[in-house]
Design a protein around this motif. Structure first.
Motif, mmCIF file in Angstrom:
data_model
loop_
_atom_site.group_PDB
_atom_site.id
_atom_site.type_symbol
_atom_site.label_atom_id
_atom_site.label_comp_id
_atom_site.label_asym_id
_atom_site.label_seq_id
_atom_site.Cartn_x
_atom_site.Cartn_y
_atom_site.Cartn_z
ATOM 1 N N THR A 71 0.835 -1.211 0.000
ATOM 2 C CA THR A 71 0.000 0.000 0.000
ATOM 3 C C THR A 71 0.868 1.258 0.000
ATOM 4 O OG1 THR A 71 -1.750 -1.169 1.177
ATOM 5 C CG2 THR A 71 -1.809 1.241 1.249
ATOM 6 N N ILE A 72 1.920 1.274 0.808
ATOM 7 C CA ILE A 72 2.815 2.436 0.848
ATOM 8 C C ILE A 72 3.487 2.630 -0.510
ATOM 9 C CG2 ILE A 72 4.987 3.288 1.846
ATOM 10 C CD1 ILE A 72 4.028 2.020 4.522
ATOM 11 N N VAL A 73 3.917 1.534 -1.129
ATOM 12 C CA VAL A 73 4.567 1.631 -2.448
ATOM 13 C C VAL A 73 3.570 2.158 -3.496
ATOM 14 C CG1 VAL A 73 5.575 0.275 -4.334
ATOM 15 C CG2 VAL A 73 6.330 -0.100 -1.978
ATOM 16 N N VAL A 74 2.344 1.643 -3.465
ATOM 17 C CA VAL A 74 1.326 2.102 -4.430
ATOM 18 C C VAL A 74 1.023 3.590 -4.219
ATOM 19 C CG1 VAL A 74 -1.098 1.875 -5.083
ATOM 20 C CG2 VAL A 74 0.312 -0.168 -4.826
ATOM 21 N N PHE A 75 0.842 3.991 -2.973
ATOM 22 C CA PHE A 75 0.575 5.410 -2.685
ATOM 23 C C PHE A 75 1.774 6.274 -3.120
ATOM 24 C CE2 PHE A 75 -3.099 6.070 0.440
ATOM 25 C CZ PHE A 75 -3.841 5.072 -0.162
ATOM 26 N N GLY A 76 2.970 5.807 -2.840
ATOM 27 C CA GLY A 76 4.157 6.548 -3.273
ATOM 28 C C GLY A 76 4.217 6.656 -4.788
ATOM 29 N N GLY A 77 3.852 5.580 -5.486
ATOM 30 C CA GLY A 77 3.838 5.608 -6.951
ATOM 31 C C GLY A 77 2.802 6.582 -7.488
ATOM 32 N N ILE A 78 1.631 6.593 -6.884
ATOM 33 C CA ILE A 78 0.581 7.536 -7.312
ATOM 34 C C ILE A 78 1.063 8.972 -7.094
ATOM 35 C CG2 ILE A 78 -1.732 8.397 -6.741
ATOM 36 C CD1 ILE A 78 -2.483 5.439 -6.120
ATOM 37 N N HIS A 79 1.652 9.216 -5.929
ATOM 38 C CA HIS A 79 2.169 10.553 -5.636
ATOM 39 C C HIS A 79 3.238 10.950 -6.656
ATOM 40 C CE1 HIS A 79 3.474 13.991 -3.329
ATOM 41 N NE2 HIS A 79 4.709 13.528 -3.362
ATOM 42 N N TRP A 80 4.164 10.047 -6.923
ATOM 43 C CA TRP A 80 5.265 10.333 -7.859
ATOM 44 C C TRP A 80 4.716 10.600 -9.268
ATOM 45 C CZ3 TRP A 80 7.090 7.528 -12.137
ATOM 46 C CH2 TRP A 80 8.284 8.015 -12.663
ATOM 47 N N LEU A 81 3.794 9.756 -9.735
ATOM 48 C CA LEU A 81 3.235 9.968 -11.086
ATOM 49 C C LEU A 81 2.526 11.315 -11.199
ATOM 50 C CD1 LEU A 81 1.824 6.427 -11.909
ATOM 51 C CD2 LEU A 81 3.736 7.588 -13.029
ATOM 52 N N ASN A 82 1.829 11.697 -10.162
ATOM 53 C CA ASN A 82 1.142 12.993 -10.201
ATOM 54 C C ASN A 82 2.131 14.149 -10.156
ATOM 55 O OD1 ASN A 82 -2.002 12.861 -10.131
ATOM 56 N ND2 ASN A 82 -1.265 11.093 -8.988
ATOM 57 N N ARG A 83 3.208 13.981 -9.431
ATOM 58 C CA ARG A 83 4.251 15.030 -9.428
ATOM 59 C C ARG A 83 4.878 15.155 -10.818
ATOM 60 N NH1 ARG A 83 4.406 18.640 -5.358
ATOM 61 N NH2 ARG A 83 6.533 18.991 -5.985
ATOM 62 N N VAL A 84 5.078 14.031 -11.485
ATOM 63 C CA VAL A 84 5.604 14.067 -12.861
ATOM 64 C C VAL A 84 4.620 14.819 -13.757
ATOM 65 C CG1 VAL A 84 6.134 12.639 -14.881
ATOM 66 C CG2 VAL A 84 7.034 12.005 -12.631
#
Length: 190
Positions: free
Chosen positions: A158-171
């Motif tokens: 869950t932490i990895v998925v949330f981090g990925g969502i955050h990172w993709l949105n920052r991109v």
């Protein structure tokens, strides 16, 4: 001999000004993309609300029911925030299309850059309660070690998925920043 990078940089520095027709086309394409993205989010949110609502209604455990209710409330909060922050606005006929397009790019960039606060954070309490309910259930049946072994990987995922969502949105926010900069640069050529 001329360095090809300097030619490219020089060409990039002198972008031609965008015509009103170009701006209208870009604005229309951008709004379509935003509406499509939001539609996917609304459908996914509806599925999650129905799923966790049904699971929570059938659950025997009180903590599990509370967790499902918290997830449903979190999803509802996300969908309201998406409507408020991320809806595609139609251009005002009285305002210049360039100003509208730039404002929409800026609004979407800000929404993507702050996705942790309004998109991910509302889901955290429900997920934490869900993990706690599952941990308690497994610990009661098989012991604390088995509960930890089952729940910790789910928390990490869950932490990895949330981090990925955050990172993709920052991109995505950085890409919109680039489009805003190009638009501003093309204005200086007018």
């Amino acid at each position: 001999m001329t360095d090809p990078r300097s030619i490219w940089a020089a060409d990039d520095a002198h972008l031609p000004p965008l015509s009103p027709a170009d701006l209208r086309g870009r604005d229309a394409r951008f709004r379509r993309r935003v509406r499509r993205r939001n539609l996917v989010e609304y459908v996914a949110g509806g599925v999650l609300i129905a799923l966790f609502g049904a699971i929570g209604a059938r659950a025997q455990d009180g903590l599990f029911r509370i967790a499902c209710a918290a997830i449903v409330l979190g999803v509802v909060a996300v969908l309201f925030s998406l409507r408020r922050r991320g809806a595609a606005h139609r251009p005002d006929g009285a305002a210049p299309v360039r100003d509208h397009y730039r404002a929409e790019l800026s609004r979407q960039r800000d929404a993507l850059a702050s996705v942790w606060r309004w998109y991910l954070a509302p889901l955290v309490p429900g997920l934490a309660l869900l993990f706690a309910a599952r941990w308690r259930e497994v610990a009661g049946d098989a012991g604390i070690g088995a509960a930890n072994a089952r729940i910790l990987p789910a928390i990490v995922v869950t932490i990895v998925v949330f981090g990925g969502i955050h990172w993709l949105n920052r991109v995505g926010a950085r890409r919109l920043d680039g489009e805003i900069a190009k638009l501003d640069e093309s204005d200086q050529e007018d």
